[in-house]
Motif scaffolding. Structure first.
Motif, PDB file in Angstrom:
ATOM      1  N   LEU A   1       0.820  -1.208   0.000  1.00 47.42           N
ATOM      2  CA  LEU A   1       0.000   0.000   0.000  1.00 47.42           C
ATOM      3  C   LEU A   1       0.858   1.264   0.000  1.00 47.42           C
ATOM      4  O   LEU A   1       0.588   2.210  -0.753  1.00 47.42           O
ATOM      5  CB  LEU A   1      -0.921   0.004   1.222  1.00 47.42           C
ATOM      6  CG  LEU A   1      -2.278  -0.691   1.059  1.00 47.42           C
ATOM      7  CD1 LEU A   1      -3.004  -0.749   2.389  1.00 47.42           C
ATOM      8  CD2 LEU A   1      -3.127   0.016   0.013  1.00 47.42           C
ATOM      9  N   ALA A   2       1.882   1.298   0.836  1.00 44.37           N
ATOM     10  CA  ALA A   2       2.712   2.499   0.934  1.00 44.37           C
ATOM     11  C   ALA A   2       3.386   2.806  -0.395  1.00 44.37           C
ATOM     12  O   ALA A   2       3.424   3.956  -0.841  1.00 44.37           O
ATOM     13  CB  ALA A   2       3.756   2.330   2.034  1.00 44.37           C
ATOM     14  N   VAL A   3       3.900   1.773  -1.058  1.00 48.34           N
ATOM     15  CA  VAL A   3       4.564   1.952  -2.356  1.00 48.34           C
ATOM     16  C   VAL A   3       3.557   2.426  -3.400  1.00 48.34           C
ATOM     17  O   VAL A   3       3.853   3.330  -4.199  1.00 48.34           O
ATOM     18  CB  VAL A   3       5.232   0.634  -2.810  1.00 48.34           C
ATOM     19  CG1 VAL A   3       5.829   0.784  -4.203  1.00 48.34           C
ATOM     20  CG2 VAL A   3       6.309   0.213  -1.815  1.00 48.34           C
ATOM     21  N   ALA A   4       2.375   1.803  -3.395  1.00 53.85           N
ATOM     22  CA  ALA A   4       1.343   2.171  -4.367  1.00 53.85           C
ATOM     23  C   ALA A   4       0.905   3.622  -4.181  1.00 53.85           C
ATOM     24  O   ALA A   4       0.800   4.384  -5.147  1.00 53.85           O
ATOM     25  CB  ALA A   4       0.149   1.236  -4.247  1.00 53.85           C
ATOM     26  N   TYR A   5       0.668   4.012  -2.934  1.00 52.66           N
ATOM     27  CA  TYR A   5       0.242   5.394  -2.663  1.00 52.66           C
ATOM     28  C   TYR A   5       1.333   6.397  -3.033  1.00 52.66           C
ATOM     29  O   TYR A   5       1.047   7.464  -3.574  1.00 52.66           O
ATOM     30  CB  TYR A   5      -0.129   5.551  -1.191  1.00 52.66           C
ATOM     31  CG  TYR A   5      -1.407   4.851  -0.790  1.00 52.66           C
ATOM     32  CD1 TYR A   5      -2.438   4.640  -1.713  1.00 52.66           C
ATOM     33  CD2 TYR A   5      -1.592   4.400   0.513  1.00 52.66           C
ATOM     34  CE1 TYR A   5      -3.609   4.008  -1.345  1.00 52.66           C
ATOM     35  CE2 TYR A   5      -2.774   3.762   0.892  1.00 52.66           C
ATOM     36  CZ  TYR A   5      -3.772   3.568  -0.037  1.00 52.66           C
ATOM     37  OH  TYR A   5      -4.938   2.937   0.325  1.00 52.66           O
ATOM     38  N   ALA A   6       2.585   6.048  -2.743  1.00 53.24           N
ATOM     39  CA  ALA A   6       3.687   6.946  -3.110  1.00 53.24           C
ATOM     40  C   ALA A   6       3.762   7.104  -4.622  1.00 53.24           C
ATOM     41  O   ALA A   6       3.972   8.212  -5.142  1.00 53.24           O
ATOM     42  CB  ALA A   6       5.006   6.408  -2.566  1.00 53.24           C
ATOM     43  N   GLY A   7       3.553   6.001  -5.352  1.00 57.75           N
ATOM     44  CA  GLY A   7       3.566   6.062  -6.808  1.00 57.75           C
ATOM     45  C   GLY A   7       2.427   6.911  -7.348  1.00 57.75           C
ATOM     46  O   GLY A   7       2.613   7.722  -8.260  1.00 57.75           O
ATOM     47  N   LEU A   8       1.240   6.724  -6.776  1.00 58.90           N
ATOM     48  CA  LEU A   8       0.090   7.534  -7.191  1.00 58.90           C
ATOM     49  C   LEU A   8       0.357   9.020  -6.937  1.00 58.90           C
ATOM     50  O   LEU A   8       0.051   9.870  -7.784  1.00 58.90           O
ATOM     51  CB  LEU A   8      -1.163   7.087  -6.439  1.00 58.90           C
ATOM     52  CG  LEU A   8      -1.743   5.736  -6.853  1.00 58.90           C
ATOM     53  CD1 LEU A   8      -2.730   5.220  -5.814  1.00 58.90           C
ATOM     54  CD2 LEU A   8      -2.410   5.821  -8.225  1.00 58.90           C
ATOM     55  N   GLY A   9       0.941   9.315  -5.782  1.00 59.72           N
ATOM     56  CA  GLY A   9       1.266  10.701  -5.475  1.00 59.72           C
ATOM     57  C   GLY A   9       2.245  11.286  -6.466  1.00 59.72           C
ATOM     58  O   GLY A   9       2.112  12.443  -6.895  1.00 59.72           O
ATOM     59  N   GLN A  10       3.222  10.469  -6.866  1.00 57.70           N
ATOM     60  CA  GLN A  10       4.233  10.936  -7.826  1.00 57.70           C
ATOM     61  C   GLN A  10       3.608  11.239  -9.183  1.00 57.70           C
ATOM     62  O   GLN A  10       3.911  12.261  -9.818  1.00 57.70           O
ATOM     63  CB  GLN A  10       5.314   9.859  -7.961  1.00 57.70           C
ATOM     64  CG  GLN A  10       6.568  10.290  -8.690  1.00 57.70           C
ATOM     65  CD  GLN A  10       7.631   9.208  -8.677  1.00 57.70           C
ATOM     66  OE1 GLN A  10       7.336   8.017  -8.592  1.00 57.70           O
ATOM     67  NE2 GLN A  10       8.884   9.613  -8.785  1.00 57.70           N
TER      68      GLN A  10
ATOM     69  N   SER B   1      -4.605  15.781  -5.199  1.00 60.42           N
ATOM     70  CA  SER B   1      -4.545  14.319  -5.251  1.00 60.42           C
ATOM     71  C   SER B   1      -3.149  13.827  -4.876  1.00 60.42           C
ATOM     72  O   SER B   1      -3.000  12.824  -4.164  1.00 60.42           O
ATOM     73  CB  SER B   1      -4.912  13.817  -6.654  1.00 60.42           C
ATOM     74  OG  SER B   1      -6.260  14.097  -6.947  1.00 60.42           O
ATOM     75  N   ALA B   2      -2.133  14.548  -5.341  1.00 59.69           N
ATOM     76  CA  ALA B   2      -0.753  14.173  -5.012  1.00 59.69           C
ATOM     77  C   ALA B   2      -0.547  14.226  -3.506  1.00 59.69           C
ATOM     78  O   ALA B   2       0.009  13.295  -2.901  1.00 59.69           O
ATOM     79  CB  ALA B   2       0.225  15.100  -5.726  1.00 59.69           C
ATOM     80  N   GLN B   3      -0.991  15.304  -2.908  1.00 55.56           N
ATOM     81  CA  GLN B   3      -0.838  15.461  -1.462  1.00 55.56           C
ATOM     82  C   GLN B   3      -1.576  14.357  -0.715  1.00 55.56           C
ATOM     83  O   GLN B   3      -1.056  13.775   0.238  1.00 55.56           O
ATOM     84  CB  GLN B   3      -1.366  16.824  -1.026  1.00 55.56           C
ATOM     85  CG  GLN B   3      -1.227  17.081   0.474  1.00 55.56           C
ATOM     86  CD  GLN B   3      -1.664  18.487   0.855  1.00 55.56           C
ATOM     87  OE1 GLN B   3      -1.761  19.359   0.009  1.00 55.56           O
ATOM     88  NE2 GLN B   3      -1.930  18.699   2.123  1.00 55.56           N
ATOM     89  N   TYR B   4      -2.803  14.053  -1.160  1.00 56.71           N
ATOM     90  CA  TYR B   4      -3.614  13.024  -0.509  1.00 56.71           C
ATOM     91  C   TYR B   4      -2.879  11.677  -0.481  1.00 56.71           C
ATOM     92  O   TYR B   4      -2.772  11.028   0.567  1.00 56.71           O
ATOM     93  CB  TYR B   4      -4.949  12.883  -1.229  1.00 56.71           C
ATOM     94  CG  TYR B   4      -5.771  11.697  -0.773  1.00 56.71           C
ATOM     95  CD1 TYR B   4      -6.509  11.756   0.404  1.00 56.71           C
ATOM     96  CD2 TYR B   4      -5.797  10.528  -1.524  1.00 56.71           C
ATOM     97  CE1 TYR B   4      -7.262  10.667   0.835  1.00 56.71           C
ATOM     98  CE2 TYR B   4      -6.535   9.431  -1.107  1.00 56.71           C
ATOM     99  CZ  TYR B   4      -7.270   9.499   0.069  1.00 56.71           C
ATOM    100  OH  TYR B   4      -7.988   8.416   0.487  1.00 56.71           O
ATOM    101  N   TYR B   5      -2.360  11.254  -1.641  1.00 60.85           N
ATOM    102  CA  TYR B   5      -1.749   9.931  -1.711  1.00 60.85           C
ATOM    103  C   TYR B   5      -0.382   9.879  -1.024  1.00 60.85           C
ATOM    104  O   TYR B   5      -0.020   8.851  -0.429  1.00 60.85           O
ATOM    105  CB  TYR B   5      -1.650   9.460  -3.165  1.00 60.85           C
ATOM    106  CG  TYR B   5      -2.967   8.927  -3.668  1.00 60.85           C
ATOM    107  CD1 TYR B   5      -3.480   7.726  -3.180  1.00 60.85           C
ATOM    108  CD2 TYR B   5      -3.720   9.633  -4.609  1.00 60.85           C
ATOM    109  CE1 TYR B   5      -4.709   7.234  -3.615  1.00 60.85           C
ATOM    110  CE2 TYR B   5      -4.951   9.143  -5.049  1.00 60.85           C
ATOM    111  CZ  TYR B   5      -5.425   7.942  -4.547  1.00 60.85           C
ATOM    112  OH  TYR B   5      -6.635   7.451  -4.973  1.00 60.85           O
TER     113      TYR B   5
END
Length: 378
Positions: free
Chosen positions: A250-259, A269-273
């Motif tokens: 989850l952490a990796v996925a959220y960091a990728g989405l934020g990027q 959206s970047a800040q949220y993820y």
């Protein structure tokens, strides 16, 4: 004549008894009753029975007795290559690398064209961290059998690990010519391009892994990053969302989405993820704080940005770049020149060996602030 006949009968009955014992032992062995099989093989007492006893001890996990049995066989039959080969593999399995090398070197010295001998010799050299000799053995196996997939894989894996793409592809492509759907080889090919920064070329191979049912987290993670670096944001987002289905990613996925959202200028959206990725992490996350700092700055939130960069720096004080960002933001935020000066002075005191161009920039700014303070006091 009578004595000869009696002798013949003795030999006949002894052979029959051996055959009967072997037959019973073989049946017991096939049924998994190894302890009883060992007792029956012991009654036969010939070379085949001795080999089966060694195998039975190996199967039940009594490796010491298995090694002793193989060794005893070879003392009586030094040219019994099958026993030596099985002994070598057992020694490798039990991490007796020196003795294993001895056995495989004897086998390869026999000049037999058997790639398996060289493959296991290579495996043993791998285990003792002798890559040169391991690769030499794997190459010998491939020279004997150009379709020897395990040796091709071992060579491909080595060169992928060393990030020597062209050499890796030589062996990977040889394997794929014969086994085009081998997932291990396809994975190596994808990684060869990925590690070389050729993300566009890596994409079809990661996609092929998914088509073949290799729906593992690392495939989604690397494919998503490839899409991101290949300017395919929608596919990157979709793949990162699929990665988020794996709880430990989850952490990796959220960091990728934020990027991805950050690059697409969708800052909320970047800040949220990125914040979500921080919530999921149980370790340090200086990079995520730095990313939030960049987002806050783009949104005109100078103090919030400074706070994020300061937290990033606190997580990893070896990285002076985050504290430099704190200095710049403090310079923008605080009106008091002495406060601003203190940030820059602290930077040079903590990091006297920062890169020259940055040091000159900081020194110049310090001079400007000092001049500002001087004129304000007059």
């Amino acid at each position: 004549m009578k004595k000869i006949f009696v002798l013949f009968l003795l030999i006949f009955f002894k052979a029959g008894a051996q055959t009967s014992a072997l037959s019973v032992a073989d049946s017991l062995y096939a049924l998994g009753n190894y302890a009883s099989a060992i007792n029956e093989y012991a009654k036969a007492g010939d070379k085949k029975a001795s080999l089966q006893i060694a195998r039975a001890y190996n199967v039940i996990g009594n490796y010491d007795k298995s090694v002793a049995q193989y060794t005893s066989i070879l003392e009586s039959n030094p040219k019994f290559d099958l026993a030596r080969f099985e002994l070598g593999k057992l020694l490798l399995k039990t991490k007796s690398f020196g003795p294993a090398l001895d056995e495989f070197n004897v086998l390869t010295a026999s000049k037999q064209e058997n790639p398996e001998y060289y493959y296991y010799l290579g495996r043993t050299y791998e285990s003792v961290k002798n890559a040169d000799k391991a690769n030499k053995a794997f190459k010998a196996a491939v020279a004997m059998d150009s379709t020897h997939l395990r040796s091709l894989y071992a060579l491909g894996k080595y060169y992928v690990g060393q990030e020597i793409k062209d050499s890796a592809l030589v062996y990977i492509d040889k394997g794929l010519r014969f086994y085009k759907d081998d997932v291990a080889m396809i994975n190596l090919k994808a990684l060869a391009f990925y590690n070389n920064g050729q993300f566009q070329l890596a994409i079809p191979h990661f996609e092929r892994l998914l088509e073949l049912g290799e729906t593992k987290p690392f495939v989604f993670e690397k494919l998503a990053f490839c899409y991101f670096r290949n300017w395919e944001p929608e596919r990157a987002l979709d793949t990162y969302h699929k990665l988020s289905m794996f709880p430990d990613k989850l952490a990796v996925a959220y960091a990728g989405l934020g990027q991805v959202y950050f690059e697409e200028k969708e800052l909320d959206s970047a800040q949220y993820y990125i914040e979500k990725s921080i919530e999921e992490r149980m370790a340090l996350f200086p990079q995520e704080y730095a990313s939030l700092g960049r987002i806050a700055r783009l949104k005109g939130q100078t103090k919030k940005s400074m706070d994020y960069y300061e937290r990033a720096w606190e997580e990893n004080k070896d990285d002076y770049r985050n504290y430099y960002q704190v200095c710049i933001l403090a310079d923008e935020y605080y009106k008091d020149p002495k406060t601003r000066l203190n940030y820059y002075a602290k930077l040079l005191k903590m990091y006297p060996d920062i890169v020259p161009f940055l040091k000159e920039r900081v020194k110049k700014r310090i001079s400007e602030i000092k001049e500002e303070i001087h004129f304000a006091s007059n």
